[in-house]
Write a protein that holds these residues in place. Structure first.
Motif, PDB file in Angstrom:
ATOM      1  N   TRP A 176       0.821  -1.211   0.000  1.00  0.00           N
ATOM      2  CA  TRP A 176       0.000   0.000   0.000  1.00  0.00           C
ATOM      3  C   TRP A 176       0.855   1.261   0.000  1.00  0.00           C
ATOM      4  CZ3 TRP A 176      -4.718  -0.969  -1.365  1.00  0.00           C
ATOM      5  CH2 TRP A 176      -5.215  -2.255  -1.128  1.00  0.00           C
ATOM      6  N   PHE A 177       2.011   1.206   0.644  1.00  0.00           N
ATOM      7  CA  PHE A 177       2.914   2.343   0.602  1.00  0.00           C
ATOM      8  C   PHE A 177       3.474   2.527  -0.804  1.00  0.00           C
ATOM      9  CE2 PHE A 177       7.110   4.381   1.643  1.00  0.00           C
ATOM     10  CZ  PHE A 177       6.576   5.588   2.066  1.00  0.00           C
ATOM     11  N   ARG A 178       3.798   1.403  -1.462  1.00  0.00           N
ATOM     12  CA  ARG A 178       4.294   1.463  -2.844  1.00  0.00           C
ATOM     13  C   ARG A 178       3.236   2.037  -3.773  1.00  0.00           C
ATOM     14  NH1 ARG A 178       4.343  -2.374  -7.340  1.00  0.00           N
ATOM     15  NH2 ARG A 178       3.114  -3.787  -6.046  1.00  0.00           N
ATOM     16  N   MET A 179       1.979   1.629  -3.600  1.00  0.00           N
ATOM     17  CA  MET A 179       0.912   2.154  -4.448  1.00  0.00           C
ATOM     18  C   MET A 179       0.667   3.634  -4.175  1.00  0.00           C
ATOM     19  SD  MET A 179       0.333  -0.414  -6.290  1.00  0.00           S
ATOM     20  CE  MET A 179      -0.984   0.318  -7.253  1.00  0.00           C
ATOM     21  N   SER A 180       0.837   4.044  -2.924  1.00  0.00           N
ATOM     22  CA  SER A 180       0.687   5.464  -2.604  1.00  0.00           C
ATOM     23  C   SER A 180       1.737   6.288  -3.331  1.00  0.00           C
ATOM     24  CB  SER A 180       0.807   5.686  -1.090  1.00  0.00           C
ATOM     25  OG  SER A 180      -0.292   5.155  -0.398  1.00  0.00           O
ATOM     26  N   LEU A 181       2.979   5.839  -3.277  1.00  0.00           N
ATOM     27  CA  LEU A 181       4.049   6.565  -3.962  1.00  0.00           C
ATOM     28  C   LEU A 181       3.807   6.598  -5.462  1.00  0.00           C
ATOM     29  CD1 LEU A 181       7.201   5.232  -2.046  1.00  0.00           C
ATOM     30  CD2 LEU A 181       6.013   7.423  -1.742  1.00  0.00           C
ATOM     31  N   ALA A 182       3.368   5.487  -6.025  1.00  0.00           N
ATOM     32  CA  ALA A 182       3.107   5.431  -7.465  1.00  0.00           C
ATOM     33  C   ALA A 182       1.977   6.375  -7.849  1.00  0.00           C
ATOM     34  CB  ALA A 182       2.765   4.003  -7.877  1.00  0.00           C
ATOM     35  N   THR A 183       0.943   6.461  -7.024  1.00  0.00           N
ATOM     36  CA  THR A 183      -0.178   7.346  -7.319  1.00  0.00           C
ATOM     37  C   THR A 183       0.251   8.804  -7.278  1.00  0.00           C
ATOM     38  OG1 THR A 183      -1.711   5.734  -6.361  1.00  0.00           O
ATOM     39  CG2 THR A 183      -2.540   7.973  -6.680  1.00  0.00           C
ATOM     40  N   VAL A 184       1.081   9.156  -6.315  1.00  0.00           N
ATOM     41  CA  VAL A 184       1.587  10.531  -6.236  1.00  0.00           C
ATOM     42  C   VAL A 184       2.379  10.879  -7.488  1.00  0.00           C
ATOM     43  CG1 VAL A 184       3.169  12.074  -5.016  1.00  0.00           C
ATOM     44  CG2 VAL A 184       1.611  10.616  -3.717  1.00  0.00           C
TER      45      VAL A 184
END
Length: 280
Positions: A176-184
């Motif tokens: 979920w942290f990886r997806m957050s960074l990717a979304t940003v």
């Protein structure tokens, strides 16, 4: 990472509360901001405060009038829809153990379907009167915007997966942290495209609901192409709100823009593959 999740939880709670108690936009716009804040944490909250939140009764329309703020709000539909589809796909493909190339194909497909058929078409449904018309009128904007979001998200997801083993597992905080960074990253890359779309009246930005916060000159409460305005001249509607006519590009120009964004996306994938092999 724990600090990030705590800040994200607090940010989402605030946006949910404010959207209910202080919101003057459509439910789709509010849902988009809630989802984007869920995916991007305090980053999403910052831009919500800067570009969408009503500062005081009667002040929303003037506060969101700047083109860059309209561009941010316009982008939220795309980012919320695309990221939701991508995250759902990423959860599904993990159990399939597919090569990362097929992961990308599935995630792009889910993101496009979610972004166009839910967050774009549903948002425009009240303006165009029919779902089919809403899809037809938003497919160009969604395609070019989606391609730019993916230009940022895909390389980030692939590179972090290689550098962070185990982050593909949706049952771990790392996923979920990886997806957050990717979304940003995807949102940052897609902003210039959304700014251009809004500045050229090819895509709607942030709109107060008619009567919810007073008149909003030239911000496009309704589309003159909708069924209630097909026989009315351009100008004020019956409630006194201005209607912003949406421009259209010629078919060759639309195809040119679409192919150009696909070229950028493919170039980003090729560059990423130089560092992490993309296999099918």
């Amino acid at each position: 990472m724990l600090v990030w999740f705590l800040l994200t939880g607090a940010s989402v709670l605030f946006v949910v509360w404010d959207s209910v108690s202080n919101g003057v936009t459509s439910w789709v716009q509010r849902a988009a901001w809630i989802l984007v804040t869920l995916y991007t944490g305090p980053v999403g909250l910052f831009f919500y405060l800067m570009a969408c939140r009503r500062p005081f009764p009667g002040g929303h329309d003037q506060f969101t009038k700047a083109t860059w703020k309209q561009g941010v709000n316009s982008e939220m539909h795309c980012v919320a829809g695309d990221a939701t589809g991508i995250i759902v796909a990423a959860v599904l493909v993990y159990s399939m153990a597919l090569p990362n190339g097929w992961d990308i194909v599935v995630e792009y497909s889910f993101g496009f379907i979610s972004g166009l058929f839910i967050f774009q078409a549903l948002m425009m449904l009240p303006m165009f009167g029919s779902y089919a018309q809403a899809v037809r009128k938003t497919v160009f904007a969604e395609t070019v915007s989606m391609n730019m979001v993916m230009t940022g998200m895909i390389p980030t997801m692939v590179l972090l997966s290689a550098a962070w083993p185990g982050s593909e597992n949706p049952l771990t905080p790392a996923f979920w942290f990886r997806m957050s960074l990717a979304t940003v990253v995807g949102a940052v890359i897609a902003f210039p495209m959304n700014w251009w779309l809004v500045a050229n009246h090819l895509k709607h930005g942030c709109m107060s609901l008619p009567g919810a916060d007073g008149p909003a000159p030239a911000l496009g409460h309704e589309s003159p192409e909708g069924p209630d305005h097909s026989d009315k001249p351009m100008g004020d509607d019956m409630s006194g709100h201005k209607m912003m006519e949406m421009n259209t590009l010629s078919t060759p120009r639309m195809l040119g823009w679409v192919m150009g964004t696909y070229a950028i996306l493919i170039a980003a994938l090729w560059l990423t593959s130089r560092f992490v092999p993309i296999e099918f």
